[in-house]
Design a protein around this motif. Sequence first.
Motif, mmCIF file in Angstrom:
data_model
loop_
_atom_site.group_PDB
_atom_site.id
_atom_site.type_symbol
_atom_site.label_atom_id
_atom_site.label_comp_id
_atom_site.label_asym_id
_atom_site.label_seq_id
_atom_site.Cartn_x
_atom_site.Cartn_y
_atom_site.Cartn_z
ATOM 1 N N SER A 2 0.855 -1.183 0.000
ATOM 2 C CA SER A 2 0.000 0.000 0.000
ATOM 3 C C SER A 2 0.887 1.228 0.000
ATOM 4 C CB SER A 2 -0.907 -0.002 1.233
ATOM 5 O OG SER A 2 -0.189 0.368 2.385
ATOM 6 N N GLY A 3 0.373 2.285 -0.563
ATOM 7 C CA GLY A 3 1.164 3.500 -0.656
ATOM 8 C C GLY A 3 1.699 3.969 0.677
ATOM 9 N N THR A 4 0.839 4.008 1.684
ATOM 10 C CA THR A 4 1.308 4.513 2.978
ATOM 11 C C THR A 4 2.382 3.616 3.569
ATOM 12 O OG1 THR A 4 -0.531 3.425 4.138
ATOM 13 C CG2 THR A 4 -0.848 5.728 3.522
ATOM 14 N N ALA A 5 2.229 2.315 3.446
ATOM 15 C CA ALA A 5 3.225 1.391 3.996
ATOM 16 C C ALA A 5 4.567 1.578 3.308
ATOM 17 C CB ALA A 5 2.746 -0.051 3.853
ATOM 18 N N GLN A 6 4.555 1.736 2.001
ATOM 19 C CA GLN A 6 5.798 1.916 1.253
ATOM 20 C C GLN A 6 6.509 3.201 1.687
ATOM 21 O OE1 GLN A 6 5.331 2.295 -3.016
ATOM 22 N NE2 GLN A 6 7.209 1.157 -3.338
ATOM 23 N N VAL A 79 11.688 -10.664 3.527
ATOM 24 C CA VAL A 79 11.286 -10.877 2.136
ATOM 25 C C VAL A 79 12.472 -10.650 1.201
ATOM 26 C CG1 VAL A 79 9.788 -10.012 0.289
ATOM 27 C CG2 VAL A 79 8.846 -10.399 2.571
ATOM 28 N N SER A 80 13.257 -9.613 1.467
ATOM 29 C CA SER A 80 14.432 -9.336 0.645
ATOM 30 C C SER A 80 15.421 -10.501 0.696
ATOM 31 C CB SER A 80 15.111 -8.044 1.115
ATOM 32 O OG SER A 80 16.255 -7.774 0.354
ATOM 33 N N TRP A 81 15.659 -11.005 1.885
ATOM 34 C CA TRP A 81 16.573 -12.129 2.063
ATOM 35 C C TRP A 81 16.044 -13.370 1.339
ATOM 36 C CZ3 TRP A 81 18.433 -13.929 7.579
ATOM 37 C CH2 TRP A 81 19.477 -14.847 7.438
ATOM 38 N N PHE A 82 14.741 -13.614 1.446
ATOM 39 C CA PHE A 82 14.128 -14.745 0.746
ATOM 40 C C PHE A 82 14.287 -14.597 -0.762
ATOM 41 C CE2 PHE A 82 10.513 -16.783 -1.332
ATOM 42 C CZ PHE A 82 10.591 -18.064 -0.823
ATOM 43 N N GLU A 93 15.851 -6.166 -3.387
ATOM 44 C CA GLU A 93 15.469 -5.079 -2.487
ATOM 45 C C GLU A 93 14.261 -4.313 -3.011
ATOM 46 O OE1 GLU A 93 19.121 -2.937 -2.056
ATOM 47 O OE2 GLU A 93 19.709 -4.140 -0.318
ATOM 48 N N ALA A 94 14.245 -4.005 -4.295
ATOM 49 C CA ALA A 94 13.110 -3.287 -4.879
ATOM 50 C C ALA A 94 11.842 -4.134 -4.811
ATOM 51 C CB ALA A 94 13.412 -2.903 -6.327
ATOM 52 N N GLU A 95 11.968 -5.408 -5.093
ATOM 53 C CA GLU A 95 10.810 -6.296 -5.018
ATOM 54 C C GLU A 95 10.298 -6.398 -3.585
ATOM 55 O OE1 GLU A 95 9.138 -7.682 -7.469
ATOM 56 O OE2 GLU A 95 10.504 -7.110 -9.075
ATOM 57 N N ALA A 96 11.216 -6.503 -2.636
ATOM 58 C CA ALA A 96 10.818 -6.596 -1.230
ATOM 59 C C ALA A 96 10.143 -5.307 -0.763
ATOM 60 C CB ALA A 96 12.027 -6.913 -0.353
ATOM 61 N N MET A 97 10.602 -4.168 -1.248
ATOM 62 C CA MET A 97 9.985 -2.893 -0.901
ATOM 63 C C MET A 97 8.530 -2.884 -1.351
ATOM 64 S SD MET A 97 10.560 0.167 0.466
ATOM 65 C CE MET A 97 12.212 0.771 0.321
ATOM 66 N N GLU A 98 8.275 -3.445 -2.519
ATOM 67 C CA GLU A 98 6.906 -3.510 -3.040
ATOM 68 C C GLU A 98 6.038 -4.472 -2.231
ATOM 69 O OE1 GLU A 98 5.350 -1.899 -5.628
ATOM 70 O OE2 GLU A 98 7.125 -0.653 -5.838
ATOM 71 N N MET A 99 6.617 -5.540 -1.723
ATOM 72 C CA MET A 99 5.845 -6.604 -1.085
ATOM 73 C C MET A 99 5.698 -6.493 0.427
ATOM 74 S SD MET A 99 4.915 -8.827 -3.449
ATOM 75 C CE MET A 99 4.564 -10.241 -2.433
ATOM 76 N N ALA A 100 6.571 -5.779 1.085
ATOM 77 C CA ALA A 100 6.617 -5.812 2.555
ATOM 78 C C ALA A 100 5.277 -5.489 3.212
ATOM 79 C CB ALA A 100 7.702 -4.884 3.072
#
Length: 125
Positions: A2-6, A79-82, A93-100
């Motif tokens: 979600s935008g706020t979480a990111q 998530v980034s480590w996975f 890192e970019a993918e994890a930022m989107e998913m966290a």
Amino acid sequence: MSGTAQYLLAVYILAQRGEPPVAPGAIGDLLGKSPATVTEMLQRLESEGSVTYEPYHGATLTESGRERAATLHETYVTVSWFFRSVLELDEHEAEAMEMAGLVSPSVARRLAATLPYDDPVADRS
């Protein structure tokens, strides 16, 4: 995410790298967002009580914002480590930022349980 979480996660990460307040330009650079979009979201986060925002200076997490962002950061790291260790993604890192913000803490704990851990004590024997 979600935008706020990111944005909360971005403010948290950038605050760890330097002194708050976190400049809107740094947030925009990290997330690939325009200055207007960053300003709008920081104003929204301020109205929700997650940050204090000073135009042209930046954002500082409130206590409640810091607590939420810390939880998001734990999930982001897992998530980034996975993504890096198991899926071998280059852009982990970019993918994890989107998913966290989309992964619940219980799912993050289950992901963490699947990760290959190096045991530094075992390596010394």
